[in-house]
Design an enzyme around this catalytic site. Sequence first.
Site, PDB file in Angstrom:
ATOM      1  N   HIS A 145       0.825  -1.214   0.000  1.00 34.24           N
ATOM      2  CA  HIS A 145       0.000   0.000   0.000  1.00 34.24           C
ATOM      3  C   HIS A 145       0.857   1.262   0.000  1.00 34.24           C
ATOM      4  CE1 HIS A 145       0.857   0.857   4.249  1.00 34.24           C
ATOM      5  NE2 HIS A 145       0.730  -0.452   4.456  1.00 34.24           N
ATOM      6  N   CYS A 161       3.068  -4.930   6.599  1.00 31.24           N
ATOM      7  CA  CYS A 161       2.825  -4.585   5.196  1.00 31.24           C
ATOM      8  C   CYS A 161       4.077  -4.019   4.532  1.00 31.24           C
ATOM      9  CB  CYS A 161       1.705  -3.558   5.097  1.00 31.24           C
ATOM     10  SG  CYS A 161       0.119  -4.176   5.700  1.00 31.24           S
TER      11      CYS A 161
END
Length: 185
Positions: A145, A161
């Site tokens: 992301h 992440c």
Amino acid sequence: MTNPALSRRRLIATATAFIAAPAVARATTLAAPRHNISSFRAQNWQDHFDRLGVPTIVADTTSRALHYWNADGGDYRIYPTSVPLTEELTKRGYTKIVRKRVGPDWTPTASMIERNPELRHMPPGPGNPLGTHALYLSWPAYIIHGTHDTRKIGRKSSDGCIGLYNEMIADLFKIAPIGTQVRII
């Protein structure tokens, strides 16, 4: 009688030549560097996958870089990333992109809430930790992301992440379809 200034000059010049010689020799005999000044290491998709056929991503948590190849290997791109804070938060292995979203909302995981009970769901916007775009992986709660906090890129700063600058995740979002094979190393 010898001139003391001339002797000092000769001594300094000779010493400088001896000191510089090994560096000059190394510079002329070494092959291309395996990584650049940003510590990105060169990656080859062949080291991680048997074949392409679909777009491919290798996210290198050591050098903090994401490598992308299109389905025929003709388009290669590299992006600086943020990576998980600790080894315990780092999941490695093979996965794929299963969903994509522009303007993702964010919900903290149970372990995040355990560490910080004040965390709450966040809609898309400037305070959202997922930035402007998200590529969801087949592993629950693992995402590639963007981030609005550019200080995180190049650092160990995530809860698992892989983060990119918003403009770079927007670029990757356009070229990496659902089904893109991914390896986190």
